[in-house]
Design an enzyme around this catalytic site. Sequence first.
Site, PDB file in Angstrom:
ATOM      1  CB  ILE A 152      -1.424 -20.399 -36.351  1.00  0.00           C
ATOM      2  CG1 ILE A 152      -0.467 -19.302 -37.033  1.00  0.00           C
ATOM      3  CG2 ILE A 152      -2.796 -20.806 -37.078  1.00  0.00           C
ATOM      4  CD1 ILE A 152       0.370 -20.058 -37.938  1.00  0.00           C
TER       5      ILE A 152
ATOM      6  CG  ASP B 244       1.739 -16.783 -26.989  1.00  0.00           C
ATOM      7  OD1 ASP B 244       1.702 -15.619 -27.006  1.00  0.00           O
ATOM      8  OD2 ASP B 244       2.308 -17.588 -26.009  1.00  0.00           O
TER       9      ASP B 244
ATOM     10  CG  ASP C  38     -11.192 -28.911 -32.800  1.00  0.00           C
ATOM     11  OD1 ASP C  38     -10.902 -29.361 -31.466  1.00  0.00           O
ATOM     12  OD2 ASP C  38     -12.029 -27.883 -32.935  1.00  0.00           O
ATOM     13  CG  LEU C  39      -5.774 -28.952 -29.785  1.00  0.00           C
ATOM     14  CD1 LEU C  39      -5.262 -28.126 -28.510  1.00  0.00           C
ATOM     15  CD2 LEU C  39      -4.487 -29.966 -30.322  1.00  0.00           C
TER      16      LEU C  39
ATOM     17  CG  LEU D 197       1.632 -22.104 -29.955  1.00  0.00           C
ATOM     18  CD1 LEU D 197       1.983 -20.748 -30.408  1.00  0.00           C
ATOM     19  CD2 LEU D 197       2.643 -22.247 -28.679  1.00  0.00           C
TER      20      LEU D 197
ATOM     21  CB  ALA E 101      -4.752 -23.898 -24.575  1.00  0.00           C
TER      22      ALA E 101
ATOM     23  CB  SER F  47       0.726 -21.502 -18.009  1.00  0.00           C
ATOM     24  OG  SER F  47       0.107 -20.862 -17.213  1.00  0.00           O
TER      25      SER F  47
ATOM     26  CD  GLU G 138      -2.637 -18.851 -13.695  1.00  0.00           C
ATOM     27  OE1 GLU G 138      -3.942 -19.163 -13.026  1.00  0.00           O
ATOM     28  OE2 GLU G 138      -1.941 -17.815 -13.142  1.00  0.00           O
TER      29      GLU G 138
ATOM     30  CE1 TYR H 113      -4.619 -21.944 -19.776  1.00  0.00           C
ATOM     31  CE2 TYR H 113      -3.658 -21.486 -17.796  1.00  0.00           C
ATOM     32  CZ  TYR H 113      -3.585 -21.239 -19.181  1.00  0.00           C
ATOM     33  OH  TYR H 113      -2.551 -21.104 -19.988  1.00  0.00           O
TER      34      TYR H 113
ATOM     35  CG  HIS I 225       3.956 -14.441 -23.153  1.00  0.00           C
ATOM     36  ND1 HIS I 225       4.008 -15.533 -22.190  1.00  0.00           N
ATOM     37  CD2 HIS I 225       3.235 -14.790 -24.323  1.00  0.00           C
ATOM     38  CE1 HIS I 225       3.563 -16.630 -22.849  1.00  0.00           C
ATOM     39  NE2 HIS I 225       3.036 -16.204 -24.077  1.00  0.00           N
TER      40      HIS I 225
ATOM     41  NE  ARG J 221      -2.436 -11.762 -22.533  1.00  0.00           N
ATOM     42  CZ  ARG J 221      -2.406 -13.039 -22.045  1.00  0.00           C
ATOM     43  NH1 ARG J 221      -2.504 -13.985 -22.874  1.00  0.00           N
ATOM     44  NH2 ARG J 221      -1.726 -13.150 -20.655  1.00  0.00           N
TER      45      ARG J 221
HETATM   46  P1  NDP Z   1      -4.792 -17.120 -27.278  1.00  0.00           P
HETATM   47  O1  NDP Z   1      -5.839 -17.590 -26.441  1.00  0.00           O
HETATM   48  O2  NDP Z   1      -4.610 -15.931 -27.736  1.00  0.00           O
HETATM   49  O3  NDP Z   1      -4.823 -18.246 -28.468  1.00  0.00           O
HETATM   50  C1  NDP Z   1      -5.307 -19.653 -28.171  1.00  0.00           C
HETATM   51  C2  NDP Z   1      -5.376 -20.456 -29.543  1.00  0.00           C
HETATM   52  O4  NDP Z   1      -5.846 -22.012 -29.426  1.00  0.00           O
HETATM   53  C3  NDP Z   1      -6.228 -19.578 -30.704  1.00  0.00           C
HETATM   54  O5  NDP Z   1      -5.638 -19.558 -31.839  1.00  0.00           O
HETATM   55  C4  NDP Z   1      -7.558 -20.584 -30.473  1.00  0.00           C
HETATM   56  O6  NDP Z   1      -8.350 -20.762 -31.753  1.00  0.00           O
HETATM   57  C5  NDP Z   1      -6.763 -21.964 -30.447  1.00  0.00           C
HETATM   58  N1  NDP Z   1      -7.861 -23.030 -29.924  1.00  0.00           N
HETATM   59  C6  NDP Z   1      -8.652 -23.187 -28.751  1.00  0.00           C
HETATM   60  N2  NDP Z   1      -9.078 -24.336 -28.879  1.00  0.00           N
HETATM   61  C7  NDP Z   1      -8.534 -25.010 -29.832  1.00  0.00           C
HETATM   62  C8  NDP Z   1      -9.068 -26.434 -30.256  1.00  0.00           C
HETATM   63  N3  NDP Z   1      -9.843 -27.061 -29.775  1.00  0.00           N
HETATM   64  N4  NDP Z   1      -8.531 -26.685 -31.564  1.00  0.00           N
HETATM   65  C9  NDP Z   1      -7.719 -26.147 -32.276  1.00  0.00           C
HETATM   66  N5  NDP Z   1      -7.384 -24.763 -31.771  1.00  0.00           N
HETATM   67  C10 NDP Z   1      -7.939 -24.248 -30.633  1.00  0.00           C
HETATM   68  O7  NDP Z   1      -3.575 -17.782 -26.133  1.00  0.00           O
HETATM   69  P2  NDP Z   1      -2.191 -17.207 -26.338  1.00  0.00           P
HETATM   70  O8  NDP Z   1      -1.533 -16.809 -27.546  1.00  0.00           O
HETATM   71  O9  NDP Z   1      -1.838 -16.263 -25.291  1.00  0.00           O
HETATM   72  O10 NDP Z   1      -1.485 -18.495 -25.679  1.00  0.00           O
HETATM   73  C11 NDP Z   1      -0.765 -19.566 -26.451  1.00  0.00           C
HETATM   74  C12 NDP Z   1      -0.738 -20.726 -25.661  1.00  0.00           C
HETATM   75  O11 NDP Z   1       0.335 -20.514 -24.636  1.00  0.00           O
HETATM   76  C13 NDP Z   1      -1.882 -21.263 -24.820  1.00  0.00           C
HETATM   77  O12 NDP Z   1      -1.668 -22.514 -24.709  1.00  0.00           O
HETATM   78  C14 NDP Z   1      -1.915 -20.658 -23.485  1.00  0.00           C
HETATM   79  O13 NDP Z   1      -2.537 -21.417 -22.562  1.00  0.00           O
HETATM   80  C15 NDP Z   1      -0.354 -20.667 -23.041  1.00  0.00           C
HETATM   81  N6  NDP Z   1       0.199 -19.806 -22.327  1.00  0.00           N
HETATM   82  C16 NDP Z   1       0.031 -18.472 -22.532  1.00  0.00           C
HETATM   83  C17 NDP Z   1       0.523 -17.438 -21.814  1.00  0.00           C
HETATM   84  C18 NDP Z   1       0.390 -15.970 -21.866  1.00  0.00           C
HETATM   85  O14 NDP Z   1       0.798 -15.290 -21.042  1.00  0.00           O
HETATM   86  N7  NDP Z   1      -0.209 -15.598 -23.139  1.00  0.00           N
HETATM   87  C19 NDP Z   1       1.592 -17.881 -20.675  1.00  0.00           C
HETATM   88  C20 NDP Z   1       1.566 -19.187 -20.418  1.00  0.00           C
HETATM   89  C21 NDP Z   1       1.098 -20.150 -21.273  1.00  0.00           C
HETATM   90  P3  NDP Z   1      -9.416 -19.668 -31.900  1.00  0.00           P
HETATM   91  O15 NDP Z   1      -9.013 -18.543 -32.716  1.00  0.00           O
HETATM   92  O16 NDP Z   1     -10.405 -20.433 -32.972  1.00  0.00           O
HETATM   93  O17 NDP Z   1     -10.151 -19.502 -30.806  1.00  0.00           O
HETATM   94  P1  GDR Z   2      -3.878 -14.859 -15.957  1.00  0.00           P
HETATM   95  O1  GDR Z   2      -4.162 -13.426 -16.718  1.00  0.00           O
HETATM   96  O2  GDR Z   2      -5.092 -15.453 -15.158  1.00  0.00           O
HETATM   97  O3  GDR Z   2      -2.923 -14.690 -15.094  1.00  0.00           O
HETATM   98  O4  GDR Z   2      -3.662 -15.903 -17.176  1.00  0.00           O
HETATM   99  P2  GDR Z   2      -5.215 -12.416 -16.649  1.00  0.00           P
HETATM  100  O5  GDR Z   2      -4.597 -11.195 -17.271  1.00  0.00           O
HETATM  101  O6  GDR Z   2      -6.577 -12.883 -16.852  1.00  0.00           O
HETATM  102  O7  GDR Z   2      -5.213 -11.909 -14.965  1.00  0.00           O
HETATM  103  C1  GDR Z   2      -3.980 -11.679 -14.436  1.00  0.00           C
HETATM  104  C2  GDR Z   2      -4.444 -10.951 -12.921  1.00  0.00           C
HETATM  105  O8  GDR Z   2      -5.467  -9.958 -13.006  1.00  0.00           O
HETATM  106  C3  GDR Z   2      -6.504 -10.033 -12.210  1.00  0.00           C
HETATM  107  N1  GDR Z   2      -7.653  -9.213 -12.410  1.00  0.00           N
HETATM  108  C4  GDR Z   2      -8.221  -9.390 -13.878  1.00  0.00           C
HETATM  109  N2  GDR Z   2      -8.122 -10.520 -14.697  1.00  0.00           N
HETATM  110  C5  GDR Z   2      -8.790 -10.328 -15.915  1.00  0.00           C
HETATM  111  N3  GDR Z   2      -8.825 -11.106 -16.750  1.00  0.00           N
HETATM  112  N4  GDR Z   2      -9.765  -9.377 -15.795  1.00  0.00           N
HETATM  113  C6  GDR Z   2     -10.472  -8.313 -14.741  1.00  0.00           C
HETATM  114  O9  GDR Z   2     -11.103  -7.494 -14.819  1.00  0.00           O
HETATM  115  C7  GDR Z   2      -9.504  -8.359 -13.769  1.00  0.00           C
HETATM  116  N5  GDR Z   2      -9.353  -7.910 -12.555  1.00  0.00           N
HETATM  117  C8  GDR Z   2      -8.124  -8.237 -11.767  1.00  0.00           C
HETATM  118  C9  GDR Z   2      -6.769 -11.328 -12.018  1.00  0.00           C
HETATM  119  O10 GDR Z   2      -7.496 -12.100 -10.885  1.00  0.00           O
HETATM  120  C10 GDR Z   2      -5.247 -12.136 -12.179  1.00  0.00           C
HETATM  121  O11 GDR Z   2      -4.800 -12.201 -10.750  1.00  0.00           O
HETATM  122  C11 GDR Z   2      -2.859 -15.561 -18.092  1.00  0.00           C
HETATM  123  C12 GDR Z   2      -3.370 -16.526 -19.479  1.00  0.00           C
HETATM  124  O12 GDR Z   2      -2.562 -16.012 -20.663  1.00  0.00           O
HETATM  125  C13 GDR Z   2      -3.110 -17.714 -19.220  1.00  0.00           C
HETATM  126  O13 GDR Z   2      -3.457 -18.652 -20.540  1.00  0.00           O
HETATM  127  C14 GDR Z   2      -1.670 -17.852 -18.996  1.00  0.00           C
HETATM  128  O14 GDR Z   2      -1.104 -19.388 -18.696  1.00  0.00           O
HETATM  129  C15 GDR Z   2      -1.194 -17.314 -17.746  1.00  0.00           C
HETATM  130  O15 GDR Z   2      -1.569 -15.827 -18.084  1.00  0.00           O
HETATM  131  C16 GDR Z   2       0.595 -17.423 -17.458  1.00  0.00           C
END
Ligand code: NDP
Ligand code: GDR
Length: 331
Positions: free
Chosen positions: A9, A13, A56-57, A78, A80, A123, A125, A147, A177, A182
């Site tokens: 949370i 997301d 905790d997960l 959510l 991870a 995802s 990914e 991942y 997204h 972010r």
């Molecule tokens: P974030 O990295 O912003 O948030 C991850 C959350 O997971 C944080 O609240 C973090 O807590 C918590 N967390 C991590 N490890 C644990 C644990 N061991 N036990 C409990 N909580 C934990 O991710 P997003 O909000 O961007 O994404 C949400 C989910 O969707 C993730 O699973 C991500 O992999 C997946 N996803 C995201 C996409 C995206 O583009 N954003 C696309 C596809 C999938 P803390 O604040 O303490 O670090």
């Molecule tokens: P991604 O997102 O790996 O797709 O995973 P990220 O924004 O990290 O990278 C997207 C692309 O950009 C290229 N890139 C860089 N990326 C980062 N982070 N930093 C840099 O400096 C940089 N330069 C180039 C990367 O190589 C990559 O190709 C995200 C996460 O939210 C995952 O948890 C989620 O599952 C996927 O999106 C869908």
Amino acid sequence: MPTALVTGITGQDGSYLAELLLKQGYTVVGMVRRTSTINFDRIRHIQQEIEIVQGDLLDQMSLISILQDYRPDEVYNLAAQSFVPTSFTQPVLTGEFTALGVTRLLDAIRIVDPSIRFYQASSSEMFGKVREVPQTEDTAFFPRSPYGVAKVYGHWITVNYRESYGIYACSGILFNHESPRRGLEFVTHKITNAVAKIKLGLSNELRLGNLDSRRDWGYAPDYVRAMWLMLQQEEPDDFVIATGETHSVRDFLEVAFGHAELDWQEFVVQDDSLYRPAEVDLLVGDASKAGRKLGWEPTVSFAELARLMVKDDLEYWRQQVEQGLASPATL
Ligand code: NDP
Ligand code: GDR
């Protein structure tokens, strides 16, 4: 009123989903892991309206206790380790959180109350080295990072618990997204934050890795709506959620710097250390099933997404300057 448990949370997301669920009248329980410093920046504005519980997960008993204590109707998983580069340097930990964590939570549901509805944050990914373009729910997976591999496990264990135990479990295969919430290490926010700092004279360089990779970027609040919709159907199912458009990191630079009337080529430095051991070159999703069955559609365009993120970062850094917390002299 229904009760929802949201893991993750405090993340991007989780915070948007909590807002949506509160609007729908849910009692929202947010699971947070114990930290020495509180990390509620994204949920501070709704903190009084939600219940925060520690868990905790990595810890099975904590999950079971939370389900027993709060008896949620829906669980959104959510949480991870979500940053792809960290998964290369901490592959085992990523597997524990992002893969096995899903089993721990599903098993807790099976034990406490198998009628709980479950959402798994899968995802794009998982598609990695893509087998077809665009990617659908039927496209074969070929993950390119620890991942991505962990998320494939999370996806299949969700399907398996649905089929083995009849749990209403859905896997949402969400493409990238973004939003002003972010994490700053992800490429879109890293870029828009740098645009704002450069515009205000607080920085003059942005180091990036691969500029050629292409992503299907949407707006996070649209995507959490899809999560909720998935758990409101008659039958559980898996859905791709995406905009259907793909753009390169270079395109994002062009648009984001353009919004601040800057030329990205004057500031971006390519840094080999930011390249990944294996890259995902091209992602573009086909969300037509979600359109048909959930009535879901994205509402924010690529250019608008970049614009709103740049605007938010400019506001933030302007305030920092006004309050004397940042100045061009610190450059
Ligand atoms: P974030 O990295 O912003 O948030 C991850 C959350 O997971 C944080 O609240 C973090 O807590 C918590 N967390 C991590 N490890 C644990 C644990 N061991 N036990 C409990 N909580 C934990 O991710 P997003 O909000 O961007 O994404 C949400 C989910 O969707 C993730 O699973 C991500 O992999 C997946 N996803 C995201 C996409 C995206 O583009 N954003 C696309 C596809 C999938 P803390 O604040 O303490 O670090
Ligand atoms: P991604 O997102 O790996 O797709 O995973 P990220 O924004 O990290 O990278 C997207 C692309 O950009 C290229 N890139 C860089 N990326 C980062 N982070 N930093 C840099 O400096 C940089 N330069 C180039 C990367 O190589 C990559 O190709 C995200 C996460 O939210 C995952 O948890 C989620 O599952 C996927 O999106 C869908």
